[in-house]
Motif scaffolding. Sequence first.
Motif, short mmCIF file in Angstrom:
data_model
loop_
_atom_site.label_atom_id
_atom_site.label_comp_id
_atom_site.label_asym_id
_atom_site.label_seq_id
_atom_site.Cartn_x
_atom_site.Cartn_y
_atom_site.Cartn_z
N VAL A 187 7.49 10.23 10.69
CA VAL A 187 7.33 10.61 9.30
C VAL A 187 6.75 11.94 8.96
CG1 VAL A 187 6.32 9.88 7.12
CG2 VAL A 187 6.90 8.06 8.97
N GLY A 188 7.42 12.62 8.47
CA GLY A 188 7.14 14.16 8.27
C GLY A 188 5.89 14.54 7.23
N GLU A 189 5.34 15.45 7.50
CA GLU A 189 4.13 15.81 6.63
C GLU A 189 4.63 15.77 5.07
OE1 GLU A 189 2.54 19.67 7.44
OE2 GLU A 189 1.41 19.67 5.64
N GLY A 190 4.07 15.45 4.26
CA GLY A 190 4.38 15.22 2.85
C GLY A 190 5.28 14.07 2.49
N GLU A 191 5.64 13.55 3.49
CA GLU A 191 6.39 12.47 3.17
C GLU A 191 5.74 11.13 2.72
OE1 GLU A 191 10.45 11.37 4.45
OE2 GLU A 191 9.66 11.98 6.37
N ARG A 192 6.36 10.28 1.67
CA ARG A 192 5.48 9.00 0.89
C ARG A 192 6.10 7.77 1.68
NH1 ARG A 192 7.50 8.34 -4.06
NH2 ARG A 192 9.18 10.10 -3.85
N ILE A 193 5.06 7.12 2.11
CA ILE A 193 5.55 5.67 2.54
C ILE A 193 4.93 4.55 2.07
CG2 ILE A 193 3.49 6.10 4.34
CD1 ILE A 193 5.64 4.92 6.46
N VAL A 194 5.67 3.51 1.74
CA VAL A 194 4.95 2.21 1.31
C VAL A 194 5.01 1.19 2.47
CG1 VAL A 194 5.42 0.62 -0.29
CG2 VAL A 194 5.92 2.76 -0.99
N ALA A 195 3.79 0.54 2.63
CA ALA A 195 3.61 -0.48 3.80
C ALA A 195 3.73 -1.91 2.61
CB ALA A 195 2.70 -0.37 4.45
N TYR A 196 4.80 -2.67 2.94
CA TYR A 196 4.71 -4.24 2.44
C TYR A 196 3.87 -5.04 3.31
CZ TYR A 196 8.14 -2.91 -1.12
OH TYR A 196 8.49 -2.37 -2.58
N LEU A 197 2.71 -5.26 2.75
CA LEU A 197 1.85 -6.13 3.39
C LEU A 197 2.21 -7.55 3.38
CD1 LEU A 197 -1.60 -4.71 1.94
CD2 LEU A 197 -0.54 -3.98 3.97
N GLY A 198 2.90 -8.12 2.28
CA GLY A 198 3.26 -9.45 2.14
C GLY A 198 4.40 -9.59 3.36
N ALA A 199 5.14 -8.43 3.80
CA ALA A 199 6.31 -8.51 4.62
C ALA A 199 5.70 -8.61 5.91
CB ALA A 199 7.14 -7.36 4.50
N LEU A 202 0.90 -1.22 0.40
CA LEU A 202 0.04 0.00 -0.01
C LEU A 202 0.84 1.39 -0.01
CD1 LEU A 202 -2.55 -0.48 3.08
CD2 LEU A 202 -2.82 -1.21 0.66
N ALA A 203 0.42 2.23 -0.59
CA ALA A 203 1.22 3.58 -0.84
C ALA A 203 0.31 4.68 -0.13
CB ALA A 203 1.62 3.80 -2.25
N ARG A 204 1.04 5.39 0.73
CA ARG A 204 0.28 6.66 1.33
C ARG A 204 1.20 7.68 1.43
NH1 ARG A 204 -3.40 3.13 0.75
NH2 ARG A 204 -5.16 2.85 2.41
N VAL A 205 0.65 9.00 1.81
CA VAL A 205 1.51 10.25 2.12
C VAL A 205 1.12 10.72 3.49
CG1 VAL A 205 0.04 11.53 0.66
CG2 VAL A 205 2.35 12.39 1.35
N ALA A 206 1.96 11.24 4.28
CA ALA A 206 1.58 11.74 5.94
C ALA A 206 0.89 12.94 5.60
CB ALA A 206 2.73 11.51 6.50
N ALA A 207 -0.35 13.08 6.02
CA ALA A 207 -0.80 14.66 5.89
C ALA A 207 -0.48 15.54 7.05
CB ALA A 207 -2.45 14.25 5.91
N ASP A 208 0.12 14.59 8.19
CA ASP A 208 0.54 15.27 9.27
C ASP A 208 1.80 14.38 9.89
OD1 ASP A 208 -1.09 17.42 10.09
OD2 ASP A 208 -2.59 16.15 10.21
N PRO A 209 2.46 14.80 10.73
CA PRO A 209 3.72 14.24 11.18
C PRO A 209 3.14 12.65 12.02
CG PRO A 209 4.09 16.49 11.60
CD PRO A 209 2.81 16.51 11.17
N VAL A 210 3.64 11.62 11.67
CA VAL A 210 3.15 10.45 12.41
C VAL A 210 4.27 9.60 12.69
CG1 VAL A 210 1.64 8.61 12.06
CG2 VAL A 210 1.40 10.55 10.61
N GLU A 211 4.34 9.14 14.20
CA GLU A 211 5.60 8.29 14.50
C GLU A 211 5.16 6.99 14.24
OE1 GLU A 211 6.72 8.67 18.56
OE2 GLU A 211 7.70 6.70 18.27
N VAL A 212 6.16 6.47 13.44
CA VAL A 212 5.92 4.83 12.96
C VAL A 212 7.55 4.13 12.93
CG1 VAL A 212 5.54 3.34 10.88
CG2 VAL A 212 4.29 5.30 11.23
N GLY A 213 7.26 2.93 13.45
CA GLY A 213 8.44 2.32 13.53
C GLY A 213 9.78 3.14 14.38
N GLY A 214 9.50 3.96 15.29
CA GLY A 214 10.56 4.67 16.02
C GLY A 214 10.93 5.84 15.47
#
Length: 404
Positions: A310-322, A295-307
Amino acid sequence: MSGIVDGPEVSALLGELTTMVGRADPYPRYARLREISPVVRADDGALVVTRYADCSTVARDGRFVHMPPDVLAVLGFPDWADRPSLRMMFTSMLIRNPPDHTRLRRLVSGAFTARRVAELRPAIGRLVDELLDGLDGEVDLVAALAFPLPVNVIGELLGVPAPDRAQFQPLVRDWTRILEVLTPEAVDQADAAAAVIRTYLEDLIATRRRRPGADLLSALIAVEEAGDQLSGEELLTTAALLFAAGFETTTNLLANSVVALLEHPGELARLRAEPELAQPAVEELLRFDSPVQLLARVAADPVEVGGVVVGEGERIVAYLGAANRDPDRFPEPDRLWLERPDNAPVSFGGGIHYCLGAPLARLEAQVALPALVRRFPALALAGAPQRRDSLSIKGLTRLPVSLR
Ligand code: HEM
């Protein structure tokens, strides 16, 4: 190590996931990425997460949103609204944000609830029997079962006439490639396919407008005609999305599951002997080789993930299979174990975009897989399965098996 890690090894691993070899077996690459760090950075700047908890957060946390379609201009497609593939995908519910997403999803969600879908069980059972009745010798199981079952189920629901359904297999494959590859060549090819899908649906909508049926498309046309809930363009993109999503991924669930079962004869024998294992078996097969791997998303606000934040506007990919093979969530993750306790794969995503068709996909697989393995006790591979060149949708284009 923690924090956001990039560098040659991360680039190489992510690069391998774009090759046929890496896509055929992404799981060791995912495992190595997870070891390197919960959050890595790809060469194109996007962050990548591979742990179960982090992928769930990306799917569920409302601060992770879809890119608005005008970002496509920055990615080299200023004319995206005139490109049939981009327009039909990026204005569909799949990639819209609230409040439009909420409005569009509400219009169709009633047709896909677990209760409504359960009513389809007898019809799905009959269709599976009909498809299996016609089989003998050596067959391509994608063409014989994995594609015709879901395309006919969703075609019936939506009101796409039976003789017209088969042509959509290659068209949808070409169209949905842009979920993964946004090169000018991929978009050109997707445009050609999307234009055919679009013209077909425009004609079908015109026909149903004149003579409505008891199908979902006619119901959506009535909503559009009633006023301000659904525009003509949204009617078209909703129909295209439901039809495509309704068979594309389920085809791959069925095909991937048959391969996984054939590779684990002990588990296959259990399913054959105990058809009541169908429900947990399908959850485990969804986990083991998910048809949707990212899945691919972009952060609309800063979010803490995995320590990391993730800054506002940064793109993030979640590997569901992983995530589905994360040893912190699933003991012995590389083992297919049909009765795995506390099994909750993220294969259908999560949050507001949680797969609308999950009850339908589950039911089709729960009916078809036990029926197939019981009917053909000698089921075996009869050649190398042919993979599709994609990871966002992981599956097969051909699955040669012998039945006797
Ligand atoms: C095994 C089969 C299937 C898998 C693995 C699957 C997976 C997914 C995933 C992961 C998402 C979320 C995408 C995201 O959050 O970005 C999704 C959304 C969706 N799926 Fe499925 N799907 C399957 C079958 C189906 C079927 C049979 C339908 C039939 C209607 C369907 C319709 C949809 C729709 C309409 C959405 C968008 C929902 C929204 O954005 O609110 N899917 N699917």
